[in-house]
Design an enzyme around this catalytic site. Structure first.
Site, mmCIF file in Angstrom:
data_model
loop_
_atom_site.group_PDB
_atom_site.id
_atom_site.type_symbol
_atom_site.label_atom_id
_atom_site.label_comp_id
_atom_site.label_asym_id
_atom_site.label_seq_id
_atom_site.Cartn_x
_atom_site.Cartn_y
_atom_site.Cartn_z
ATOM 1 N N HIS A 279 0.764 -1.054 -0.086
ATOM 2 C CA HIS A 279 0.032 0.019 0.140
ATOM 3 C C HIS A 279 0.738 1.419 -0.185
ATOM 4 O O HIS A 279 1.970 1.134 0.606
ATOM 5 C CB HIS A 279 -0.820 0.032 1.310
ATOM 6 C CG HIS A 279 -1.929 0.943 1.203
ATOM 7 N ND1 HIS A 279 -1.965 2.513 1.514
ATOM 8 C CD2 HIS A 279 -3.295 0.729 0.733
ATOM 9 C CE1 HIS A 279 -2.961 2.891 1.200
ATOM 10 N NE2 HIS A 279 -3.907 2.251 0.926
ATOM 11 N N GLU A 332 -7.792 -4.701 -0.223
ATOM 12 C CA GLU A 332 -8.421 -5.318 -1.526
ATOM 13 C C GLU A 332 -8.185 -6.746 -1.401
ATOM 14 O O GLU A 332 -9.120 -7.465 -1.923
ATOM 15 C CB GLU A 332 -7.976 -4.666 -2.635
ATOM 16 C CG GLU A 332 -8.400 -3.345 -2.931
ATOM 17 C CD GLU A 332 -7.494 -2.517 -3.774
ATOM 18 O OE1 GLU A 332 -6.347 -2.742 -4.167
ATOM 19 O OE2 GLU A 332 -8.297 -1.197 -4.546
#
Length: 394
Positions: A279, A332
Site C-alpha cells: 500500500h 482489497e
C-alpha cells in the site's frame, strides 16, 4: 504546502514554486476535518473516531451521518436520517429506459455505466454549480447521489441480465437494501452484517486519487455530479479501485494452497505486481485488511480459508524475496473474498466500492466548498530549451 527541493518552476501565473516529489508523496495539499490516515501507525479515522471501531460497532447510516453532519446520531437522528436516505431510493420511472440503453451496451462495464448514469442523474435533477445554489440544496444533492448510487448499480446489473429493477424497500437499512436490490430477495442477516463492515471501512481514506480528483473538480465551481463522475473515473484504474476482482482471479490462478509459494516466487521473479499486497500509505499492516480478514473468517467457507493460507504464504515469500519492504495484504485482498461470500458478482466489486466511497466523495465536496480555493498546482517544463526558432512551412 509543497516540499522544498530548492528548484523553482513556474506555476502558470508567472510566479515560482518548488518541486514536489513524484506522485505528490507526503505533500500536504489541504486541511480536512473529515478524517486522517496514519500509515506508520497503521490506523485511520473518520473525524475524531477510529474507523475500524466505527466499522465494528456502528451502522453505515451512523457513519454517513457522522461525515455529512459532523457527529454520530442519537436514536432519533438515526431514524430520521434512515427515512431521509430511503426516500431517495425510488428511481424516477423515466430514468429506467435510459438505464436499459446503458445496460444493453456491448461490452458492458458496470463502472463505466454507473459513471454515465450518475452524470445523467445529475443533469436530470438540475444539479448546478455550487456557486449558484444554497448550502442546504448542495447537501440535499449530496444525500440524493449517495443514496441513489447503489440503486443505480443494482438496476444496471439486473437490466443487463434481462431482469427488471427491483423496487426499493424503504424499511431496509442501506447495506441490506443493496443486497435486496441486487437479488430481489431479503438477504441473510450475516451477509448484511459482513457487507456493512466492508462498506463502512471503505467510505473514506485520506486524499486518495479519487477523493483528490473530486476536490480538484469541486474547486473549479463545478456541480456535484461532475465531481463524483470524475472521482469514478479515477477509481476505475486497477491501481486504485479495480483490484478486488483481480485478487479472486489470482486465487483462481493459484488453485490450491500448496501451489501458493511456487506461484508467488515465480511472480516476484517476473517482476509482476501481486494484487492485494502493499500500500502506498501503510508501511505495516493495513488495518482494513485485518478487519476484513476477521469478517471473512466469521463468514467461513473454503474461499476464506484458502485466502488466509495464501496470504500467509505470500507475505512470507515477499519478506524473503524483498527484504526491508513491508508488503502485507491490503484491504482489497479480503474485500473480494467478503463480497463474494455476500453473493456480490465479481464485476460489481469495484462499483460496490464506489457505492460506499461516494459518501466520502460527497463529504469532501461539502467540505471543499466551505472554504474553497481553486486547486492550481504547478508543473516543471522538461522539454528542449526555449525559445526555438519556428521552422518555415514546406
Amino acid at each position: 504546502m509543497m516540499a522544498d527541493t530548492g528548484q523553482a518552476t513556474s506555476n502558470g501565473n508567472g510566479a515560482s514554486g518548488a518541486d514536489a516529489p513524484a506522485g505528490l508523496a507526503g505533500v500536504v495539499v489541504a486541511r480536512t476535518r473529515l478524517g486522517d490516515v496514519r500509515g506508520l501507525e497503521g490506523c485511520y479515522q473518520y473525524r475524531h473516531y477510529d474507523a475500524i471501531e466505527l466499522s465494528r460497532h456502528r451502522t453505515l447510516e451512523d457513519v454517513w451521518h457522522l461525515l455529512f453532519r459532523g457527529h454520530l446520531p442519537d436514536r432519533a437522528e438515526r431514524d430520521a436520517f434512515r427515512r431521509q436516505v430511503a426516500g431517495y431510493r425510488a428511481l424516477p420511472a423515466d430514468l429506467v429506459p435510459f438505464l436499459r440503453t446503458l445496460a444493453a451496451t456491448d461490452p458492458f462495464d458496470p463502472l463505466t455505466a454507473l459513471r454515465t448514469a450518475i452524470s445523467f442523474v445529475a443533469q436530470r435533477s438540475g444539479f448546478r454549480s455550487w456557486l449558484d445554489v444554497p448550502p442546504d440544496q448542495l447537501y440535499e444533492n449530496a444525500l440524493q447521489l449517495s443514496a441513489q448510487t447503489p440503486v443505480l448499480i443494482a438496476a444496471l446489473y439486473r437490466l443487463h441480465r434481462g431482469l427488471e429493477p427491483v423496487a426499493a424497500d424503504p424499511a431496509l437499512p442501506a447495506a441490506a437494501s443493496y443486497l435486496y436490490l441486487l437479488s430481489g430477495e431479503h438477504p441473510d442477516p450475516q451477509r448484511v452484517w459482513a457487507l456493512e463492515r466492508y462498506l463502512i471501512s471503505t467510505i473514506d481514506h485520506g486524499f486518495n486519487p479519487s477523493t483528490f480528483t473530486a476536490r480538484v473538480i469541486t474547486s473549479t465551481g463545478a456541480d456535484l455530479g461532475a465531481a463524483v463522475t470524475g472521482a469514478i473515473g479515477a477509481l476505475s484504474g486497477p491501481l486504485h479501485g479495480g483490484a478486488p476482482s483481480r485478487v479472486l482471479e489470482m486465487l483462481d490462478d493459484i488453485g490450491s494452497p500448496d501451489r501458493a509459494e511456487a506461484w508467488a516466487r515465480a511472480a516476484v521473479g517476473r517482476g509482476d505486481r501481486i494484487m492485494g499486497f502493499g500500500h502506498r500509505v501503510y508501511k505495516g499492516k493495513d488495518p482494513r485488511s485485518a478487519l476484513m480478514r476477521e469478517v471473512a473468517s466469521t463468514l467461513g467457507g473454503s474461499t476464506a480459508e484458502f485466502a488466509m493460507a495464501v496470504e500467509d504464504t505470500i507475505v512470507r515469500v515477499l519478506a524473503e524475496e524483498k527484504p526491508g519492504r513491508a508488503l502485507n495484504a491490503n484491504v482489497e485482498f479480503y474485500a473480494g473474498v467478503v463480497m463474494d461470500a455476500c453473493g456480490i458478482p465479481r464485476e460489481l466489486f469495484t462499483p460496490t466500492f464506489a457505492s460506499s466511497r461516494v459518501i466520502g466523495w460527497c463529504s469532501h465536496v461539502l467540505e471543499q466548498v466551505s472554504g474553497n480555493r481553486l486547486i492550481r498546482p504547478a508543473a516543471r517544463y522538461d522539454g528542449e530549451a526555449p525559445p526555438q526558432p519556428v521552422p518555415a512551412a514546406d
